[in-house]
Motif scaffolding. Structure first.
Motif, PDB file in Angstrom:
ATOM      1  N   VAL A 242      24.659  -7.504  52.269  1.00 49.46           N
ATOM      2  CA  VAL A 242      25.120  -8.745  52.896  1.00 49.46           C
ATOM      3  C   VAL A 242      25.139  -8.611  54.411  1.00 49.46           C
ATOM      4  N   ARG A 243      25.426  -7.417  54.893  1.00 51.84           N
ATOM      5  CA  ARG A 243      25.478  -7.203  56.350  1.00 51.84           C
ATOM      6  C   ARG A 243      24.084  -7.130  56.970  1.00 51.84           C
ATOM      7  N   LYS A 244      23.155  -6.459  56.293  1.00 51.45           N
ATOM      8  CA  LYS A 244      21.856  -6.162  56.894  1.00 51.45           C
ATOM      9  C   LYS A 244      20.751  -7.135  56.494  1.00 51.45           C
ATOM     10  N   ASN A 245      20.902  -7.757  55.333  1.00 55.46           N
ATOM     11  CA  ASN A 245      19.856  -8.661  54.846  1.00 55.46           C
ATOM     12  C   ASN A 245      20.519  -9.847  54.165  1.00 55.46           C
ATOM     13  N   PHE A 246      21.255 -10.610  54.974  1.00 52.18           N
ATOM     14  CA  PHE A 246      22.133 -11.654  54.447  1.00 52.18           C
ATOM     15  C   PHE A 246      21.392 -12.682  53.598  1.00 52.18           C
ATOM     16  N   GLU A 247      20.266 -13.187  54.058  1.00 52.47           N
ATOM     17  CA  GLU A 247      19.571 -14.267  53.351  1.00 52.47           C
ATOM     18  C   GLU A 247      19.133 -13.850  51.952  1.00 52.47           C
ATOM     19  N   LYS A 248      18.585 -12.643  51.828  1.00 49.97           N
ATOM     20  CA  LYS A 248      18.146 -12.170  50.513  1.00 49.97           C
ATOM     21  C   LYS A 248      19.334 -11.882  49.598  1.00 49.97           C
ATOM     22  N   ALA A 249      20.421 -11.364  50.169  1.00 45.96           N
ATOM     23  CA  ALA A 249      21.605 -11.064  49.365  1.00 45.96           C
ATOM     24  C   ALA A 249      22.250 -12.347  48.867  1.00 45.96           C
ATOM     25  N   ILE A 250      22.430 -13.316  49.766  1.00 43.11           N
ATOM     26  CA  ILE A 250      23.136 -14.544  49.412  1.00 43.11           C
ATOM     27  C   ILE A 250      22.328 -15.418  48.457  1.00 43.11           C
ATOM     28  N   ALA A 251      21.007 -15.232  48.440  1.00 46.52           N
ATOM     29  CA  ALA A 251      20.159 -16.008  47.532  1.00 46.52           C
ATOM     30  C   ALA A 251      20.465 -15.689  46.074  1.00 46.52           C
ATOM     31  N   ASN A 252      21.110 -14.547  45.823  1.00 50.37           N
ATOM     32  CA  ASN A 252      21.434 -14.135  44.461  1.00 50.37           C
ATOM     33  C   ASN A 252      22.818 -14.579  44.013  1.00 50.37           C
ATOM     34  N   ILE A 253      23.533 -15.302  44.881  1.00 53.20           N
ATOM     35  CA  ILE A 253      24.917 -15.678  44.594  1.00 53.20           C
ATOM     36  C   ILE A 253      25.045 -17.166  44.302  1.00 53.20           C
ATOM     37  N   GLY A 254      25.839 -17.489  43.296  1.00 53.47           N
ATOM     38  CA  GLY A 254      26.322 -18.844  43.074  1.00 53.47           C
ATOM     39  C   GLY A 254      27.831 -18.755  43.110  1.00 53.47           C
ATOM     40  N   GLY A 255      28.484 -19.780  43.618  1.00 53.82           N
ATOM     41  CA  GLY A 255      29.930 -19.631  43.693  1.00 53.82           C
ATOM     42  C   GLY A 255      30.681 -20.920  43.937  1.00 53.82           C
ATOM     43  N   ILE A 256      31.963 -20.875  43.605  1.00 53.13           N
ATOM     44  CA  ILE A 256      32.916 -21.926  43.964  1.00 53.13           C
ATOM     45  C   ILE A 256      34.076 -21.203  44.632  1.00 53.13           C
ATOM     46  N   ILE A 257      34.114 -21.274  45.955  1.00 55.96           N
ATOM     47  CA  ILE A 257      35.159 -20.578  46.702  1.00 55.96           C
ATOM     48  C   ILE A 257      36.374 -21.481  46.882  1.00 55.96           C
ATOM     49  N   GLU A 258      36.144 -22.746  47.056  1.00 54.93           N
ATOM     50  CA  GLU A 258      37.231 -23.729  47.048  1.00 54.93           C
ATOM     51  C   GLU A 258      36.933 -24.687  45.897  1.00 54.93           C
ATOM     52  N   ASN A 259      37.666 -25.794  45.795  1.00 58.56           N
ATOM     53  CA  ASN A 259      37.360 -26.777  44.764  1.00 58.56           C
ATOM     54  C   ASN A 259      35.975 -27.364  44.996  1.00 58.56           C
ATOM     55  N   PRO A 260      35.183 -27.549  43.932  1.00 60.96           N
ATOM     56  CA  PRO A 260      33.839 -28.106  44.115  1.00 60.96           C
ATOM     57  C   PRO A 260      33.913 -29.535  44.653  1.00 60.96           C
ATOM     58  N   GLU A 261      33.120 -29.811  45.687  1.00 57.96           N
ATOM     59  CA  GLU A 261      33.086 -31.154  46.272  1.00 57.96           C
ATOM     60  C   GLU A 261      31.834 -31.881  45.802  1.00 57.96           C
ATOM     61  N   MET A 262      32.027 -33.064  45.266  1.00 54.35           N
ATOM     62  CA  MET A 262      30.923 -33.868  44.751  1.00 54.35           C
ATOM     63  C   MET A 262      31.002 -35.285  45.312  1.00 54.35           C
ATOM     64  N   TYR A 263      29.886 -35.995  45.255  1.00 58.99           N
ATOM     65  CA  TYR A 263      29.876 -37.414  45.603  1.00 58.99           C
ATOM     66  C   TYR A 263      30.400 -38.186  44.395  1.00 58.99           C
ATOM     67  N   LYS A 264      31.614 -38.712  44.519  1.00 59.22           N
ATOM     68  CA  LYS A 264      32.274 -39.330  43.368  1.00 59.22           C
ATOM     69  C   LYS A 264      31.636 -40.651  42.952  1.00 59.22           C
ATOM     70  N   PHE A 265      30.945 -41.320  43.901  1.00 61.60           N
ATOM     71  CA  PHE A 265      30.328 -42.608  43.573  1.00 61.60           C
ATOM     72  C   PHE A 265      28.990 -42.430  42.855  1.00 61.60           C
TER      73      PHE A 265
END
Length: 324
Positions: free
Chosen positions: A78-101
């Motif tokens: 994550v420190r040295k190759n952030f884009e490739k590392a983060i591409a492997n992650i899915g997450g919900i760190i806070e409540n998921p925000e969606m378009y309610k309409f």
């Protein structure tokens, strides 16, 4: 759904945390955490309020800088190759925000446009996986909180991550919603063969949901073990003896078994022991003229083990940025 323990090898090692440390000013918040996470398992991250759970997660996903150490996802730092590392992650760190309409389906379509190379049919596949097939074309404003959480899971899974990170995924849900999320997380881990990292304050749910649990206390990872080992280690159980005179019985027992944990709880003597020892202790009391009017026992729970490890701090709840 029955728990299964995945076969572990370097081949399915998804997450490596190595000597992770966070220092703010002269204060060390996280003290050299190390752990591994494997494909197909659900890993629970437990700790009292302010223990460092959210701080650790934020460093894992790049929302907070790492002072020392490494977070490696599928071989990428994550420190040295952030884009490739983060591409492997899915997450919900806070409540998921969606378009309610918009409908749940249109929300996923909108998100899919922002992520490269999502195969045709992936949305339908994920909708089926999280159990939203019958409601996906309805507007999000009609969804219950549990359904919105499942839609958030669908969004996090669209790009086929190898690691799913969830911070308090059942927060605010009623018992039925909590059970749903638990069921779908286990299903996702098994069917998608991904590693699931869950932070939560609900001890009983973590016991039901997770394969392994790590307990963090004052920024230190003090225990990592399989759930069964944590709650059933040496087949220890809490045995309640309704014995009189009570205080004399406690002193007598401690004289004979100084290495066995015993304490008074209400009007009973509570002994932490193996089931096979109950008869032996009963005979001891009876043969020395103590009166026993009842005996009951129960296996130690994750809550009991948690209290032992953290020295009695049971106040586990949502972490906040300023508290960690």
């Amino acid at each position: 759904m029955e728990k299964r323990t995945p076969k572990r090898s370097e081949k399915n090692l998804v997450l490596q945390i190595r000597d992770l440390k966070k220092t703010i000013g002269r204060t060390t918040i996280i003290h050299g955490i190390s752990l591994d996470l494997y494909a197909g398992e659900v890993f629970g991250f437990l700790g009292p309020n302010g223990a460092g759970k959210t701080t650790t997660i934020r460093m894992m996903v790049g929302l907070m800088s790492i002072t020392e150490g490494e977070v490696i996802i599928n071989g990428h730092s994550v420190r040295k190759n952030f884009e490739k590392a983060i591409a492997n992650i899915g997450g919900i760190i806070e409540n998921p925000e969606m378009y309610k309409f918009m409908s749940g389906y249109d929300n996923l379509i909108h998100y899919a446009r922002m992520v490269p190379v999502i195969p045709k049919g992936r949305i339908d596949e994920i909708v089926q996986l999280v159990g939203l097939k019958d409601r996906i074309h309805e507007k999000v404003k009609t969804y219950s909180l549990g359904m919105r959480q499942r839609l958030g899971l669908a969004q996090a899974l669209l790009h086929s991550p190898t690691l799913l990170i969830l911070d308090e995924p059942t927060n605010g849900l009623d018992p039925a919603g909590i059970r749903e999320i638990r069921m779908y997380l286990r299903k996702i881990a098994a069917e998608e063969n991904i590693a699931v990292f869950v932070s939560s304050h609900l001890l009983s749910e973590m016991q039901l949901m997770c394969d392994r649990i790590g307990i963090i206390h004052h920024g230190k990872l003090v225990s990592v073990d399989k759930v069964n080992n944590l709650v059933d280690k040496n087949q220890q159980m809490l045995v309640e003896f309704k014995v009189a005179p009570l205080e004399k019985a406690l002193l007598f027992f401690r004289e004979n078994y100084p290495n066995v944990q015993a304490t008074i709880k209400g009007h009973s003597l509570v002994i932490t022991t193996k089931e096979e020892k109950i008869t032996q202790y009963t005979k001891l009391f009876v043969n020395h003229d103590f009166t026993i009017t009842g005996i009951s026992g129960e296996q130690k729970t994750l809550e009991d083990k948690f209290l032992e490890i953290t020295g009695g701090e049971l106040h586990v709840s949502n972490d906040s940025a300023h508290s960690e």
